[in-house]
Design an enzyme around this catalytic site. Structure first.
Site, mmCIF file in Angstrom:
data_model
loop_
_atom_site.group_PDB
_atom_site.id
_atom_site.type_symbol
_atom_site.label_atom_id
_atom_site.label_comp_id
_atom_site.label_asym_id
_atom_site.label_seq_id
_atom_site.Cartn_x
_atom_site.Cartn_y
_atom_site.Cartn_z
ATOM 1 N N HIS A 33 0.843 -1.213 0.000
ATOM 2 C CA HIS A 33 0.000 0.000 0.000
ATOM 3 C C HIS A 33 0.870 1.252 0.000
ATOM 4 O O HIS A 33 0.572 2.234 -0.693
ATOM 5 C CB HIS A 33 -0.888 0.051 1.248
ATOM 6 C CG HIS A 33 -1.919 -1.031 1.332
ATOM 7 N ND1 HIS A 33 -1.862 -2.061 2.237
ATOM 8 C CD2 HIS A 33 -3.056 -1.225 0.611
ATOM 9 C CE1 HIS A 33 -2.911 -2.846 2.096
ATOM 10 N NE2 HIS A 33 -3.657 -2.360 1.110
ATOM 11 N N LYS A 150 -1.772 -4.075 -8.664
ATOM 12 C CA LYS A 150 -1.967 -5.139 -9.657
ATOM 13 C C LYS A 150 -2.168 -6.503 -9.022
ATOM 14 O O LYS A 150 -2.489 -7.465 -9.701
ATOM 15 C CB LYS A 150 -0.724 -5.214 -10.550
ATOM 16 C CG LYS A 150 -0.964 -4.731 -11.960
ATOM 17 C CD LYS A 150 0.174 -5.136 -12.853
ATOM 18 C CE LYS A 150 0.166 -4.277 -14.101
ATOM 19 N NZ LYS A 150 1.336 -4.538 -14.934
ATOM 20 N N GLN A 155 -9.663 -6.827 -10.253
ATOM 21 C CA GLN A 155 -10.271 -5.609 -9.678
ATOM 22 C C GLN A 155 -9.865 -4.359 -10.466
ATOM 23 O O GLN A 155 -10.703 -3.526 -10.819
ATOM 24 C CB GLN A 155 -9.861 -5.472 -8.214
ATOM 25 C CG GLN A 155 -10.263 -4.146 -7.582
ATOM 26 C CD GLN A 155 -9.993 -4.099 -6.094
ATOM 27 O OE1 GLN A 155 -10.787 -4.590 -5.306
ATOM 28 N NE2 GLN A 155 -8.883 -3.507 -5.686
ATOM 29 N N SER A 187 0.072 -8.970 1.258
ATOM 30 C CA SER A 187 -1.385 -8.894 1.353
ATOM 31 C C SER A 187 -1.763 -8.723 2.817
ATOM 32 O O SER A 187 -1.108 -9.296 3.701
ATOM 33 C CB SER A 187 -2.013 -10.191 0.826
ATOM 34 O OG SER A 187 -3.353 -10.307 1.278
#
Ligand code: PAF
Length: 283
Positions: A33, A150, A155, A187
């Protein structure tokens, strides 16, 4: 860095900027992030991260209630990455009444792969993302940018198509997947893994890597390639949903003429214990 919890305050604050760059998240942030934040920074005159665990994209049996809410730690990380504004609405603020108007993405894109195993997932994603766009970009006057990872390959495609078909004046930018040293894609859900599971988790990435390598070497029997990959993970105790070769441009299975082109991507989703992991690799 400003932390904002309400829509009116967000709009008032953003009115002074022309080119917002948004990174939508559900919080519990990791380096992947933060890389998206760093990527967004030069693309606008204010960088905004949204943090909102979106009930609409979770099925009743999924992990909505247990999804980690770590706002203080997230804000510290965002500040260190140079984020300017955090928009973290409560559920009551963002969905003051049940959200009955929804964005319905087309089945040929949204009912395959993730959408097949998580029915309604992309309706939930598109609805919240459109609403976040309206919250963040309503006062903007120039280029508007939103950055997506990605790792959620389907999404970012679904969102690109939504933006294109609804003529939203927003540039969608994608950021590459960040990986741990062993190759596991970063993740938020990796945090659910036990130590043993964490050591095993890289196998989904290795399975996709092996598929990509075989394709680059000229493998033509896609069904056999997919079956081998599924079996490899199943033999190691995983419950795979899919490990598959698709065309990058529409995520449909490749035809003979697509093989050997650069239009291919391998995508996988599998459960290890209670944790569902996804990953992908462009061939
Ligand atoms: O990728 C995510 O974290 C979510 O799906 C998103 C885009 C923030 C929408 O809730």
């Amino acid at each position: 860095m400003k932390i904002i919890h309400t829509l009116p305050e967000l709009r008032t604050h953003l009115a002074q900027f022309k080119h917002p760059a948004l990174v939508p998240t559900m919080g519990n942030l990791h380096d992947g992030h933060l890389a998206l934040i760093r990527q967004a920074k030069p693309l606008g005159d204010v960088t905004i991260a949204s943090i909102f665990v979106n009930r609409l994209q979770f099925a009743p049996h999924e992990d909505f209630d247990t999804y980690p809410r770590t706002l203080d730690a997230d804000c510290a990380k965002l500040e260190s990455a140079g984020c300017n504004v955090v928009f973290a609405p409560s559920e009551k603020e963002f969905y003051p009444e049940p959200q009955t108007f929804k964005v319905q993405p087309p089945p040929e894109l949204a009912d395959i792969l993730e959408g097949h195993f998580r029915p309604g997932f992309f309706t939930g994603v598109c609805t919240v993302v459109l609403k976040l766009f309206n919250a963040v970009f309503s006062e903007a006057q120039g280029r508007r940018v939103a950055v997506f990872g990605k790792k959620d390959y389907q999404q970012q495609m679904v969102i690109r198509r939504m933006v294109q078909q609804l003529a939203l004046p927003i540039d969608i930018v994608t950021g590459d997947t960040l990986r741990a040293p062993d190759g596991l894609a970063l993740s938020s859900r990796n945090g659910y893994l036990s130590a043993d599971e964490r050591a095993e988790a890289v196998q989904i990435s290795l399975a996709l890597k092996a598929m990509a390598k075989a394709l680059r070497k000229g493998e033509k029997d896609i069904a056999a390639l997919e079956a081998r990959a599924l079996q490899t993970l199943a033999d190691r105790g995983w419950q795979p949903d899919y490990l598959t070769v698709r065309r990058r441009h529409d995520l449909h299975p490749p035809q003979a003429e697509d093989l050997g082109t650069d239009d291919l991507v391998v995508l996988g989703a599998a459960r290890l214990g209670k944790t569902r992991l996804i990953d992908n690799l462009e061939v």
